[in-house]
Write a protein that holds these residues in place. Structure first.
Motif, PDB file in Angstrom:
ATOM      1  N   HIS A 242       0.888  -1.322   0.022  1.00 20.62           N
ATOM      2  CA  HIS A 242       0.024   0.055  -0.113  1.00 20.62           C
ATOM      3  C   HIS A 242       0.826   1.314   0.098  1.00 20.62           C
ATOM      4  CE1 HIS A 242      -2.727   3.284   1.235  1.00 20.62           C
ATOM      5  NE2 HIS A 242      -3.677   2.374   1.145  1.00 20.62           N
ATOM      6  N   SER A 243       0.910   2.054  -1.048  1.00 16.86           N
ATOM      7  CA  SER A 243       1.681   3.190  -1.069  1.00 16.86           C
ATOM      8  C   SER A 243       0.683   4.214  -0.925  1.00 16.86           C
ATOM      9  CB  SER A 243       2.415   3.345  -2.662  1.00 16.86           C
ATOM     10  OG  SER A 243       3.354   2.225  -2.748  1.00 16.86           O
ATOM     11  N   THR A 244       1.059   5.276  -0.221  1.00 19.40           N
ATOM     12  CA  THR A 244       0.323   6.561  -0.070  1.00 19.40           C
ATOM     13  C   THR A 244       1.335   7.622  -0.576  1.00 19.40           C
ATOM     14  OG1 THR A 244      -1.024   5.859   1.951  1.00 19.40           O
ATOM     15  CG2 THR A 244      -0.941   8.309   1.420  1.00 19.40           C
ATOM     16  N   LEU A 245       0.874   8.405  -1.569  1.00 22.46           N
ATOM     17  CA  LEU A 245       1.766   9.279  -2.154  1.00 22.46           C
ATOM     18  C   LEU A 245       1.074  10.712  -1.914  1.00 22.46           C
ATOM     19  CD1 LEU A 245       1.939   7.169  -5.806  1.00 22.46           C
ATOM     20  CD2 LEU A 245       3.435   6.867  -3.542  1.00 22.46           C
ATOM     21  N   TYR A 246       2.091  11.511  -1.727  1.00 21.97           N
ATOM     22  CA  TYR A 246       1.709  12.946  -1.649  1.00 21.97           C
ATOM     23  C   TYR A 246       2.672  13.981  -2.498  1.00 21.97           C
ATOM     24  CZ  TYR A 246       0.317  11.097   3.140  1.00 21.97           C
ATOM     25  OH  TYR A 246      -0.101  10.304   3.889  1.00 21.97           O
ATOM     26  N   ALA A 247       1.794  14.946  -3.226  1.00 17.91           N
ATOM     27  CA  ALA A 247       2.051  15.885  -3.978  1.00 17.91           C
ATOM     28  C   ALA A 247       1.228  17.308  -3.899  1.00 17.91           C
ATOM     29  CB  ALA A 247       2.611  15.506  -5.333  1.00 17.91           C
ATOM     30  N   GLN A 248       1.862  18.248  -4.363  1.00 19.47           N
ATOM     31  CA  GLN A 248       1.082  19.556  -4.561  1.00 19.47           C
ATOM     32  C   GLN A 248       0.908  19.657  -6.064  1.00 19.47           C
ATOM     33  OE1 GLN A 248      -0.321  21.575  -2.358  1.00 19.47           O
ATOM     34  NE2 GLN A 248       0.868  20.853  -0.242  1.00 19.47           N
ATOM     35  N   ALA A 249      -0.246  19.642  -6.183  1.00 17.26           N
ATOM     36  CA  ALA A 249      -0.726  20.144  -7.819  1.00 17.26           C
ATOM     37  C   ALA A 249      -1.737  21.076  -8.001  1.00 17.26           C
ATOM     38  CB  ALA A 249      -1.207  18.827  -8.296  1.00 17.26           C
ATOM     39  N   PRO A 250      -1.337  22.428  -7.813  1.00 10.13           N
ATOM     40  CA  PRO A 250      -2.300  23.603  -7.501  1.00 10.13           C
ATOM     41  C   PRO A 250      -3.146  23.527  -8.678  1.00 10.13           C
ATOM     42  CG  PRO A 250      -0.090  24.264  -7.176  1.00 10.13           C
ATOM     43  CD  PRO A 250       0.100  22.971  -7.690  1.00 10.13           C
ATOM     44  N   GLY A 251      -4.619  23.768  -8.340  1.00  9.21           N
ATOM     45  CA  GLY A 251      -5.633  23.928  -9.498  1.00  9.21           C
ATOM     46  C   GLY A 251      -5.968  22.647 -10.056  1.00  9.21           C
ATOM     47  N   LEU A 252      -5.913  21.768  -9.535  1.00  9.39           N
ATOM     48  CA  LEU A 252      -6.123  20.546 -10.237  1.00  9.39           C
ATOM     49  C   LEU A 252      -7.482  19.747  -9.523  1.00  9.39           C
ATOM     50  CD1 LEU A 252      -2.978  18.503 -11.340  1.00  9.39           C
ATOM     51  CD2 LEU A 252      -4.822  19.551 -12.824  1.00  9.39           C
ATOM     52  N   ALA A 253      -7.994  20.318  -8.534  1.00  7.84           N
ATOM     53  CA  ALA A 253      -8.989  19.390  -7.759  1.00  7.84           C
ATOM     54  C   ALA A 253      -9.990  19.023  -8.559  1.00  7.84           C
ATOM     55  CB  ALA A 253      -9.387  20.504  -6.706  1.00  7.84           C
ATOM     56  N   GLU A 254     -10.387  19.565  -9.564  1.00  2.00           N
ATOM     57  CA  GLU A 254     -11.793  19.260 -10.405  1.00  2.00           C
ATOM     58  C   GLU A 254     -11.330  18.168 -11.450  1.00  2.00           C
ATOM     59  OE1 GLU A 254     -14.828  20.011  -9.449  1.00  2.00           O
ATOM     60  OE2 GLU A 254     -13.684  21.356  -7.837  1.00  2.00           O
ATOM     61  N   ASP A 255     -10.005  18.289 -11.737  1.00  2.00           N
ATOM     62  CA  ASP A 255      -9.556  17.284 -12.828  1.00  2.00           C
ATOM     63  C   ASP A 255      -9.039  16.201 -12.608  1.00  2.00           C
ATOM     64  OD1 ASP A 255     -10.694  19.552 -14.778  1.00  2.00           O
ATOM     65  OD2 ASP A 255      -8.695  20.690 -14.377  1.00  2.00           O
ATOM     66  N   LEU A 256      -8.649  15.786 -11.415  1.00  2.00           N
ATOM     67  CA  LEU A 256      -7.853  14.617 -10.926  1.00  2.00           C
ATOM     68  C   LEU A 256      -8.460  13.434 -11.541  1.00  2.00           C
ATOM     69  CD1 LEU A 256      -6.501  15.669  -7.541  1.00  2.00           C
ATOM     70  CD2 LEU A 256      -4.968  15.391  -9.452  1.00  2.00           C
ATOM     71  N   GLN A 257      -9.612  13.223 -11.142  1.00  2.00           N
ATOM     72  CA  GLN A 257     -10.244  11.979 -11.404  1.00  2.00           C
ATOM     73  C   GLN A 257     -10.188  11.654 -12.873  1.00  2.00           C
ATOM     74  OE1 GLN A 257     -11.174   9.788  -8.904  1.00  2.00           O
ATOM     75  NE2 GLN A 257     -11.821   8.220 -10.441  1.00  2.00           N
ATOM     76  N   ALA A 258     -10.397  12.629 -13.690  1.00  2.00           N
ATOM     77  CA  ALA A 258     -10.424  12.546 -15.194  1.00  2.00           C
ATOM     78  C   ALA A 258      -9.081  12.269 -15.826  1.00  2.00           C
ATOM     79  CB  ALA A 258     -11.148  13.750 -15.737  1.00  2.00           C
ATOM     80  N   LEU A 259      -8.266  12.879 -15.127  1.00  2.00           N
ATOM     81  CA  LEU A 259      -6.766  12.670 -15.697  1.00  2.00           C
ATOM     82  C   LEU A 259      -6.404  11.167 -15.409  1.00  2.00           C
ATOM     83  CD1 LEU A 259      -3.963  14.027 -16.384  1.00  2.00           C
ATOM     84  CD2 LEU A 259      -3.578  14.266 -13.837  1.00  2.00           C
ATOM     85  N   TYR A 260      -6.810  10.637 -14.259  1.00  2.00           N
ATOM     86  CA  TYR A 260      -6.068   9.337 -13.948  1.00  2.00           C
ATOM     87  C   TYR A 260      -6.885   8.322 -14.961  1.00  2.00           C
ATOM     88  CZ  TYR A 260      -2.756  10.372 -10.347  1.00  2.00           C
ATOM     89  OH  TYR A 260      -1.608  10.589  -9.849  1.00  2.00           O
ATOM     90  N   GLU A 261      -8.473   8.499 -14.914  1.00  2.00           N
ATOM     91  CA  GLU A 261      -9.025   7.552 -15.725  1.00  2.00           C
ATOM     92  C   GLU A 261      -8.646   7.677 -17.114  1.00  2.00           C
ATOM     93  OE1 GLU A 261     -13.132   8.874 -14.957  1.00  2.00           O
ATOM     94  OE2 GLU A 261     -13.273   8.019 -13.002  1.00  2.00           O
ATOM     95  N   ALA A 262      -8.461   8.807 -17.716  1.00  2.00           N
ATOM     96  CA  ALA A 262      -7.962   8.975 -19.069  1.00  2.00           C
ATOM     97  C   ALA A 262      -6.506   8.132 -19.191  1.00  2.00           C
ATOM     98  CB  ALA A 262      -7.918  10.417 -19.634  1.00  2.00           C
ATOM     99  N   ARG A 263      -5.552   8.304 -18.396  1.00  2.00           N
ATOM    100  CA  ARG A 263      -4.321   7.717 -18.639  1.00  2.00           C
ATOM    101  C   ARG A 263      -4.365   6.362 -18.433  1.00  2.00           C
ATOM    102  NH1 ARG A 263      -0.616   5.001 -19.283  1.00  2.00           N
ATOM    103  NH2 ARG A 263       1.803   5.488 -18.603  1.00  2.00           N
ATOM    104  N   TYR A 264      -5.364   5.756 -17.814  1.00  2.00           N
ATOM    105  CA  TYR A 264      -5.142   4.369 -17.538  1.00  2.00           C
ATOM    106  C   TYR A 264      -6.434   3.774 -18.135  1.00  2.00           C
ATOM    107  CZ  TYR A 264      -1.248   5.173 -14.356  1.00  2.00           C
ATOM    108  OH  TYR A 264      -0.105   5.319 -13.674  1.00  2.00           O
ATOM    109  N   ALA A 265      -7.221   4.423 -19.036  1.00  2.00           N
ATOM    110  CA  ALA A 265      -8.396   3.867 -19.710  1.00  2.00           C
ATOM    111  C   ALA A 265      -7.957   2.482 -20.490  1.00  2.00           C
ATOM    112  CB  ALA A 265      -8.938   4.869 -20.738  1.00  2.00           C
ATOM    113  N   ASN A 266      -6.950   2.374 -21.045  1.00  2.00           N
ATOM    114  CA  ASN A 266      -6.820   1.193 -22.005  1.00  2.00           C
ATOM    115  C   ASN A 266      -5.612   0.291 -21.308  1.00  2.00           C
ATOM    116  OD1 ASN A 266      -8.462   1.941 -24.151  1.00  2.00           O
ATOM    117  ND2 ASN A 266      -6.779   3.511 -24.629  1.00  2.00           N
ATOM    118  N   GLU A 267      -5.431   0.404 -20.082  1.00  2.00           N
ATOM    119  CA  GLU A 267      -4.520  -0.438 -19.326  1.00  2.00           C
ATOM    120  C   GLU A 267      -5.252  -1.593 -18.619  1.00  2.00           C
ATOM    121  OE1 GLU A 267      -1.474  -0.480 -19.628  1.00  2.00           O
ATOM    122  OE2 GLU A 267      -1.082   1.448 -20.641  1.00  2.00           O
ATOM    123  N   PRO A 268      -5.068  -2.835 -18.928  1.00  2.00           N
ATOM    124  CA  PRO A 268      -5.771  -4.022 -18.350  1.00  2.00           C
ATOM    125  C   PRO A 268      -5.626  -4.213 -16.980  1.00  2.00           C
ATOM    126  CG  PRO A 268      -4.170  -4.581 -19.870  1.00  2.00           C
ATOM    127  CD  PRO A 268      -3.964  -3.272 -20.085  1.00  2.00           C
TER     128      PRO A 268
END
Length: 343
Positions: A242-268
């Motif tokens: 279990h890895s808990t990862l921390y970073a500061q990414a200003p202004g991304l609150a609304e887009d994070l979920q979409a960003l991750y879903e798009a990146r891994y959409a085709n990864e089995p």
């Protein structure tokens, strides 16, 4: 059928390879080696394989291994150095589960592993076997360096942010917990039940040998230097990271979920869970899946990524088989469709 050999089959990654490969629809297991257990039926050491294989352990022999299409190394660090080139020269391909070819800098490897690198001439052709990043190179590779367990979990968790240049110069944090099987099958005091049960401890805080591997992969993704604090912990469970990862990414609150879903959409083998999820290690036990959840902490503005894998499957043997499937043009999930074990 792909003819497969395994060098060093008596450890946890070795038996995990066997568990996966005996049911792989496109594989014929030809040889499995162990100097100490020469002649012993594999199923006598690993009763879970009774009825699935009649192989016996044998002493490593380059000619015999060279008759295989691919040879897996499930050996301690340094062993593949002495045999890999000879096996490659036979025309067989090599998939190494140890750390022998993960770092491209031989001097850096020597620093972290405490011994001279035995095959620096092979490093230029070694492909880092993280399919979600290097799938095209894996297809053409003759020598694969399977990523470590911590590096797999951490890199997959950070990749979408790094690849999109969304992390300003900062200190990233990877706070990781591993089951005891990550220490291997060899007897050691720290792995004894009375030592590890009902307790949790950090270790290698000043620097773990997986740190340069994680940093190497993250810097390739980011195209720049990355500052990372990586702290591993030993937890009283057999499997899982279990890895808990921390970073500061200003202004991304609304887009994070979409960003991750798009990146891994085709990864089995990467499952981005619904917003607000908290993946548990038991949800991936025995499977080749990395489950990820991404959160935005409203008070601090931090991005918090939760990444879980089975350290013996997606963190080792399952990922090795995933690489083999890609190398030989098979379905990427062939032999890897196992559902995680619950409870």
């Amino acid at each position: 059928m792909i003819k497969v050999g395994i060098v060093g089959g008596t450890g946890y990654t070795g038996v995990e390879l066997l568990r996966i490969l005996v049911n792989h629809p496109d594989v014929e297991l030809k040889v499995i080696t162990s100097r100490s257990e020469d002649g012993l039926p594999v199923a006598d050491m690993f009763p879970n394989l009774r009825g699935h294989t009649d192989l016996r352990f044998s002493v490593p022999d380059v000619q015999t291994l060279g008759e295989c299409d691919v040879v897996f190394f499930a050996t301690p660090h340094g062993v593949a150095h002495s045999l890999a080139e000879d096996i490659l020269n036979t025309g067989a391909r090599v998939i190494d589960l140890s750390a022998d070819f993960r770092l491209q800098d031989a001097v850096e490897w020597e620093k972290w592993y405490g011994q001279p690198h035995g095959a620096p001439g092979l490093l230029p052709q070694a492909v880092y076997g993280l399919p979600e990043v290097n799938r095209a190179q894996i297809q053409e590779a003759r020598l694969i360096a399977v990523p470590g367990c911590y590096p797999t979990s951490v890199q997959l968790g950070f990749l979408p942010l790094l690849e999109n240049n969304l992390l300003p110069e900062q200190m990233l944090i990877a706070d990781c917990k591993s089951g005891v099987s990550g220490a291997g099958r060899g007897a050691s005091v720290g792995s004894l039940l009375c030592e590890a049960s009902e307790s949790m401890m950090a270790y290698a805080v000043k620097g773990h040998r997986h740190l340069p591997e994680i940093r190497q992969g993250m810097e390739r993704a980011a195209g720049k230097a990355v500052n990372l604090t990586f702290v591993p912990h030993l937890t009283p469970m057999i499997r899982g990271i279990h890895s808990t990862l921390y970073a500061q990414a200003p202004g991304l609150a609304e887009d994070l979920q979409a960003l991750y879903e798009a990146r891994y959409a085709n990864e089995p083998f990467v499952d981005v869970m619904p917003a607000g999820s908290h993946p548990a290690t038991r949800s991936v036990k025995g499977s080749n899946v990395c489950r990820i959840a991404v959160h935005h902490h409203t008070h601090t503005g931090q991005v918090i990524v939760l990444s879980v894998i089975d350290n013996l499957v997606k963190g080792a043997s399952g990922q090795a088989v995933q690489n083999m499937n890609i190398m030989f043009g098979l379905a990427e999930d062939a032999g890897l469709k196992q559902v995680a074990l619950l409870p």
